[in-house]
Design an enzyme around this catalytic site. Sequence first.
Site: not given
Ligand SMILES: O=C(O)c1[nH]c(=O)[nH]c(=O)c1I
Length: 309
Positions: A44, A130
């Site tokens: 993650k 993100c």
């Molecule tokens: O909401 C998120 O944690 C997230 N969700 C996504 O769909 N892509 C991303 O790079 C991330 I950092």
Amino acid sequence: ATTKTSIGNFDFENCFMNAAGVYCYDRNELEQLINSQAGTFVTKTATLQPRPGNPEPRYHDTALGSINSMGLPNLGFDYYLDYLLELQKTHPHRTFFFSLVGMSTEDTHALLKKVQESDFKGITELNLSCPNVPGKPQIAYDLETTEKLLADIFSYFKKPLGVKLPPYFDIVHFDQAATVFNKFPLTFINCINSIGNGLVIEDESVVIKPKNGFGGIGGEYIKPTALANVHAFYQRLNPSIKIIGTGGVLTGQDAFEHILCGASMVQIGTTLHKEGPVAFERITNELKDIMDKKGYKTIEDFRGKLKYL
Ligand SMILES: O=C(O)c1[nH]c(=O)[nH]c(=O)c1I
């Protein structure tokens, strides 16, 4: 047929892995990926400090895919680095990916300097895409900032590094982005992250709480955009920069198409979230069947060889 692959100087027994954010939050989930048919895993996306992320519900599956606005929940950089360093002792022959991003440019440099100074021997995936931190833009949509960031990073970061990109939707943007990436010794680029700020409605309501229901879209909805981004960069980048294909992979055929577009590794997000790590075995077998039927022994026999009319 074999679905083994290589990225940079690293070899992987299988060209499939998870997409960052899915099945990779803690040691329990990462261990399940290690014990699955996946060739490797990515953590993650980690930030300097742990983050609780956005209010729930923040993830929702639909018939055709998923929407999420997780908000970068993670256990913090040190948690993942400690585990990755432990794996270098218990699984010395395997290479894993470390996804990270700072909440500020300063944080990003602090994180990467910690990686540079650490004993981490794997591959770093810098998340430039993100879409779900309120008030924070998707960095890679600002190519001037992205170029400056990469120039600063490569002045001190000497370990293998790739970037996770948002989808681009304009040929001129493919040209401009590829021009920037070709300036740097990137090990890979990863196309695509979820398509940012979609909206899913059930009856009369949104289905996730953050951002009035706006979230990143994954799954079947996004395969055409994912394939286009993989192939557009395959056509434009120095061959030394490998491409990881992410987005819309439900079957071996979807993976075959990503590789046909130029991908050297294929990541699975929404399908992994819905099906669990057994998805790697199913999709790997489906791809091997396709390769056997077509007489392809390795993925290099067809990688990037998309036919035009
Ligand atoms: O909401 C998120 O944690 C997230 N969700 C996504 O769909 N892509 C991303 O790079 C991330 I950092």
